[in-house]
Design a protein around this motif. Structure first.
Motif, PDB file in Angstrom:
ATOM      1  N   ASP A   1       9.369 -14.756  -8.483  1.00 41.91           N
ATOM      2  CA  ASP A   1       9.426 -13.257  -8.068  1.00 41.91           C
ATOM      3  C   ASP A   1       8.334 -13.118  -7.032  1.00 41.91           C
ATOM      4  N   TYR A   2       8.429 -13.427  -6.015  1.00 40.33           N
ATOM      5  CA  TYR A   2       7.000 -13.627  -5.303  1.00 40.33           C
ATOM      6  C   TYR A   2       6.295 -12.371  -4.604  1.00 40.33           C
TER       7      TYR A   2
ATOM      8  N   ARG B   1      13.168  -3.197  -8.478  1.00 39.19           N
ATOM      9  CA  ARG B   1      12.223  -2.137  -8.674  1.00 39.19           C
ATOM     10  C   ARG B   1      10.899  -2.374  -8.108  1.00 39.19           C
ATOM     11  N   PRO B   2      10.323  -0.856  -7.760  1.00 38.21           N
ATOM     12  CA  PRO B   2       8.965  -1.201  -7.027  1.00 38.21           C
ATOM     13  C   PRO B   2       7.806  -1.827  -7.937  1.00 38.21           C
ATOM     14  N   VAL B   3       7.242  -2.864  -7.324  1.00 39.87           N
ATOM     15  CA  VAL B   3       6.509  -3.709  -8.082  1.00 39.87           C
ATOM     16  C   VAL B   3       5.285  -2.907  -8.659  1.00 39.87           C
ATOM     17  N   LEU B   4       4.740  -1.875  -7.868  1.00 42.01           N
ATOM     18  CA  LEU B   4       3.586  -0.910  -8.438  1.00 42.01           C
ATOM     19  C   LEU B   4       3.958  -0.408  -9.721  1.00 42.01           C
ATOM     20  N   ARG B   5       5.434   0.297  -9.662  1.00 44.23           N
ATOM     21  CA  ARG B   5       5.594   0.835 -11.086  1.00 44.23           C
ATOM     22  C   ARG B   5       5.830  -0.166 -12.115  1.00 44.23           C
ATOM     23  N   LYS B   6       6.335  -1.579 -12.010  1.00 51.00           N
ATOM     24  CA  LYS B   6       6.253  -2.451 -12.955  1.00 51.00           C
ATOM     25  C   LYS B   6       5.100  -2.738 -13.545  1.00 51.00           C
ATOM     26  N   ILE B   7       3.886  -3.060 -12.578  1.00 47.13           N
ATOM     27  CA  ILE B   7       2.657  -3.242 -13.034  1.00 47.13           C
ATOM     28  C   ILE B   7       1.935  -1.869 -13.768  1.00 47.13           C
ATOM     29  N   GLY B   8       2.348  -0.810 -13.255  1.00 43.56           N
ATOM     30  CA  GLY B   8       1.753   0.397 -13.885  1.00 43.56           C
ATOM     31  C   GLY B   8       2.268   0.459 -15.167  1.00 43.56           C
TER      32      GLY B   8
ATOM     33  N   PHE C   1       0.790  -1.220  -0.026  1.00 42.45           N
ATOM     34  CA  PHE C   1      -0.030  -0.040   0.185  1.00 42.45           C
ATOM     35  C   PHE C   1       0.837   1.313  -0.085  1.00 42.45           C
ATOM     36  N   SER C   2       2.032   1.370   0.635  1.00 40.04           N
ATOM     37  CA  SER C   2       2.864   2.347   0.594  1.00 40.04           C
ATOM     38  C   SER C   2       3.898   2.337  -0.779  1.00 40.04           C
ATOM     39  N   GLY C   3       3.623   1.438  -1.754  1.00 42.02           N
ATOM     40  CA  GLY C   3       4.359   1.272  -2.741  1.00 42.02           C
ATOM     41  C   GLY C   3       5.753   1.151  -2.769  1.00 42.02           C
ATOM     42  N   GLU C   4       6.212   0.666  -1.617  1.00 36.84           N
ATOM     43  CA  GLU C   4       7.561   0.027  -1.340  1.00 36.84           C
ATOM     44  C   GLU C   4       7.956  -1.130  -1.618  1.00 36.84           C
ATOM     45  N   LEU C   5       7.015  -1.921  -2.063  1.00 37.76           N
ATOM     46  CA  LEU C   5       6.967  -3.359  -2.336  1.00 37.76           C
ATOM     47  C   LEU C   5       8.082  -3.632  -3.723  1.00 37.76           C
ATOM     48  N   ARG C   6       9.269  -4.280  -3.480  1.00 35.67           N
ATOM     49  CA  ARG C   6      10.126  -4.242  -4.576  1.00 35.67           C
ATOM     50  C   ARG C   6      10.106  -5.784  -5.002  1.00 35.67           C
ATOM     51  N   SER C   7      10.525  -5.828  -6.331  1.00 37.90           N
ATOM     52  CA  SER C   7      10.639  -7.097  -6.980  1.00 37.90           C
ATOM     53  C   SER C   7      11.801  -7.741  -6.676  1.00 37.90           C
ATOM     54  N   ILE C   8      11.951  -8.771  -6.462  1.00 37.80           N
ATOM     55  CA  ILE C   8      13.005  -9.699  -6.062  1.00 37.80           C
ATOM     56  C   ILE C   8      14.255  -9.622  -7.285  1.00 37.80           C
TER      57      ILE C   8
ATOM     58  N   THR D   1       6.134  -9.679  -6.646  1.00 35.40           N
ATOM     59  CA  THR D   1       5.396  -9.153  -7.720  1.00 35.40           C
ATOM     60  C   THR D   1       3.949 -10.267  -8.026  1.00 35.40           C
ATOM     61  N   LEU D   2       4.502 -11.410  -7.471  1.00 29.56           N
ATOM     62  CA  LEU D   2       3.076 -12.449  -7.822  1.00 29.56           C
ATOM     63  C   LEU D   2       1.862 -11.871  -6.549  1.00 29.56           C
ATOM     64  N   VAL D   3       2.497 -11.830  -5.428  1.00 29.85           N
ATOM     65  CA  VAL D   3       1.397 -11.625  -4.397  1.00 29.85           C
ATOM     66  C   VAL D   3       0.689 -10.356  -5.025  1.00 29.85           C
ATOM     67  N   ALA D   4       1.433  -8.865  -5.411  1.00 31.78           N
ATOM     68  CA  ALA D   4       0.864  -7.840  -5.806  1.00 31.78           C
ATOM     69  C   ALA D   4      -0.068  -8.238  -7.095  1.00 31.78           C
ATOM     70  N   LEU D   5       0.407  -8.886  -8.046  1.00 32.90           N
ATOM     71  CA  LEU D   5      -0.319  -8.962  -9.332  1.00 32.90           C
ATOM     72  C   LEU D   5      -1.698  -9.746  -8.904  1.00 32.90           C
ATOM     73  N   ASN D   6      -1.482 -10.880  -8.221  1.00 35.95           N
ATOM     74  CA  ASN D   6      -2.763 -11.531  -7.683  1.00 35.95           C
ATOM     75  C   ASN D   6      -3.803 -10.456  -7.009  1.00 35.95           C
ATOM     76  N   PHE D   7      -3.180  -9.900  -6.222  1.00 41.46           N
ATOM     77  CA  PHE D   7      -3.939  -8.841  -5.255  1.00 41.46           C
ATOM     78  C   PHE D   7      -4.642  -7.905  -6.161  1.00 41.46           C
ATOM     79  N   ILE D   8      -3.727  -7.156  -6.963  1.00 44.94           N
ATOM     80  CA  ILE D   8      -4.381  -6.054  -7.753  1.00 44.94           C
ATOM     81  C   ILE D   8      -5.220  -6.275  -8.636  1.00 44.94           C
TER      82      ILE D   8
END
Lengths: 289, 320
Positions: free
Chosen positions: B284-285, B85-92, B74-81, B287-294
């Motif tokens: 890259d878990y 890079r921040p996961v949210l940016r990768k998804i964005g 939620f704070s956008g700090e989650l980074r890809s292994i 990213t996987l958690v974030a993707l499934n969630f989003i």
């Protein structure tokens, strides 16, 4: 006058429908082939060629001649490999549906019969799971667990029970208000007995239909997984991984793509049409007089 | 109306919580190493492993890990292994391409599905209806990756048209129109493949509800008034059956994204599906958690919107 049981009537109407007959024939052929291949390979025989025997002098042969459907880049016979793939696909289809049906029926039955907060909690969970893109979820979990046939079957089953649960719940919501259920309750029967002895048999038809329609879903999911390399591992041939191996040669050897895909497509289509014809035949309303 | 929105939002929050729990625990509880390099790789020193475990909070109990990962998400700090890079940016970065692909294939499935469904109902129970029913199952039974390859064989072999990626590689466009057409073409082929299943699902859906509606008295009235069959079907029957179609959109979205995992790969299309597949390959878990969630959260949002659309298209539905 002889009266027909509902099952007899459904069967009679099923076999009067040309789509039903043709698709039943297709499914029967697919199942027979898969079963005989499984039995033959158990005894170590393979027809017409050993699916894993490589022959680099006969690689990428087009269909025709000795190799009916051609050979792949290692000279393996495509027809034999498709036959070997058939029982993987079908066993995944059947067993995964068994897993998903068991979960779906229990969750749906408990939810629909008990109602109240149990129903609320279970159905919210179903809603949440339905938001996930199922194939991506299956892919994620299988990749984490490590791809093998047991994992593929269990994960497909674990992810695809939500539809069945909703359907069973809807059936139970109406059936629990019927007189015979009230009568059973008045006679002091326990909840589990009412659920499984009295209500479930009366919901059998729609459950059976969803089961049949679930088989091709599982077959397609398995094909997709093994196409991506997360299905049953080589050298065991599956319909999906023949295509994966062949995609490099896509513009030179179309038979490596076309025939295994046709096998997936035809068997999935057969099961879908059987399921749909059964559903039509089991409908009480649509009988024409 | 406001009470409805509040209640739906509360249910939505509960569902969102369940979704976050499912997407986290499914990935962390799955046996198997979370390390991208494998559990027993001798080249990785224990210090590196320890640092890695610290960095991704793997040394903490599961519940705390869940807290950390949700906070970071939620704070956008989650980074890809993989690339930190921040996961949210990768998804964005990947989102616009996926939205374009899914929107186009949704539009295709709705329009063709609607047409096919009405066509089937018009001939309900007769030969054309049987043919369209079988055709619908043919569409559902076609494996997407197979159709993609057939499309590649057909289009590339016979016309030589470039179809991979977002646009033709290394081409200077003579003008805006050419650029638009080239990009559109690159989306259109995978979108068509992706829409095949949706067309079938929508037409079956519509056929079922419209055949129900055709038994109603107001249809008899409309016929008795001498309205043409088109008017009866499109103005009277279709309007009363449009509601399940709206729900259908909500159900199609997860299926579309599932399909996109394979199809974006084949067409080298840089969308969410391909990102997910790459993340699976790299374990890259985050990213996987974030993707499934989003994705699940987006579907939830879509369902809420379709519920609101309900009330808008169907005045019989009262939101209270």
């Amino acid at each position: 006058m002889k009266t027909e049981t509902p099952v007899q009537r459904t069967l009679r109407r099923f076999f009067r429908n040309p789509v039903g007959v043709v698709s039943f024939g297709l499914v029967a052929v697919v199942i027979t082939v898969a079963a005989s291949v499984a039995v033959l390979s158990f005894f170590g025989w393979s027809i017409p060629f050993d699916p894993n025997a490589t022959n680099l002098e006969a690689k990428l042969l087009p269909p025709g001649g000795e190799h009916w459907l051609g050979t792949d880049n290692l000279g393996r016979d495509v027809f034999s490999r498709i036959l070997q793939g058939s029982y993987i696909s079908l066993s995944v289809g059947f067993i995964a549906v068994f897993v998903s049906l068991s979960i779906g029926v229990v969750v749906g039955a408990v939810s629909g019969y008990l109602g109240g907060w149990v129903d609320n909690v279970l159905m919210r969970a179903v809603d949440a799971i339905m938001c996930f893109p199922s194939f991506f979820l299956i892919l994620t979990v299988v990749a984490m667990l490590g791809p093998n046939i047991v994992n593929v079957i269990v994960v497909i089953g674990l992810v695809s029970w939500t539809g069945t649960a909703r359907l069973v719940r809807a059936e139970f919501l109406t059936l629990r208000e019927t007189e015979y259920v009230r009568a059973a309750r008045c006679l002091g029967q326990g909840n589990w007995k009412i659920i499984f002895r009295h209500i479930l048999p009366n919901a059998a038809a729609p459950i059976f239909v969803t089961a049949v329609l679930g088989i091709p879903d599982a077959i397609l999911a398995e094909a997709g997984l093994s196409y991506l390399g997360f299905g049953v591992q080589p050298p065991q041939a599956t319909w999906g991984n023949i295509i994966t191996d062949g995609k490099v040669y896509i513009l030179d050897a179309w038979w490596l793509i076309v025939f295994p895909g046709l096998a997936i497509f035809l068997s999935a289509l057969g099961f879908y049409l059987v399921g749909d014809s059964l559903r039509q035949a089991a409908e009480t309303r649509s009988e024409r007089t | 109306m406001i009470a409805f929105l509040v209640r739906r939002c509360l249910v939505g929050v509960v569902l969102l919580f369940l979704i976050s729990v499912i997407s986290f625990f499914i990935i962390t509880l799955t046996p198997g190493s979370p390390y991208p390099w494998g559990e027993l790789n001798p080249k990785i020193s224990p210090e590196v492993k320890e640092a890695y475990r610290k960095k991704f909070h793997l040394d903490k109990p599961l519940l705390q890990q869940y807290g950390f990962i949700m906070r970071d998400l939620f704070s956008g700090e989650l980074r890809s292994i993989k690339d930190q890079r921040p996961v949210l940016r990768k998804i964005g970065e990947r989102l616009p391409a996926t939205v374009a692909l899914n929107a186009l294939s949704l539009a295709l499935s709705l329009s063709f599905g609607l047409w096919l469904g009405v066509y089937a109902v018009r001939h309900y129970g007769r030969f054309p209806d049987v043919v369209t029913s079988v055709l619908a199952f043919v569409f559902i039974a076609l494996p997407g990756f197979w159709v993609s390859y057939l499309a590649v064989i057909g289009l590339v072999d016979f016309t030589g048209a470039p179809i991979l990626g977002l646009q033709t590689y290394g081409v200077k466009y003579p003008g805006l129109a050419a650029e638009f057409f080239d990009r559109f073409w690159h989306v259109a082929v995978p979108a068509c493949v992706l829409a095949i299943g949706g067309v079938a699902a929508q037409s079956r859906f519509l056929r079922a509800t419209m055949s129900e509606a055709l038994r109603e008295d107001y249809i008899r009235t409309a016929r008795a008034k001498g309205l043409s069959e088109d008017e009866v079907l499109y103005k009277h029957a279709l309007r009363n059956s449009i509601r399940p179609l709206v729900t259908g959109i909500g159900l199609l979205l997860p299926a579309l994204i599932s399909g996109a995992v394979i199809i974006e790969n084949i067409f080298a299309y840089p969308g969410i599906g391909r990102l997910g597949y790459e993340a699976v390959l790299e374990r890259d878990y985050p990213t996987l958690v974030a993707l499934n969630f989003i994705v699940a959260a987006l579907v939830l949002l879509g369902n809420l919107i379709s519920d609101l659309l309900y009330a808008w298209v169907d005045p019989r539905v009262r939101i209270e």
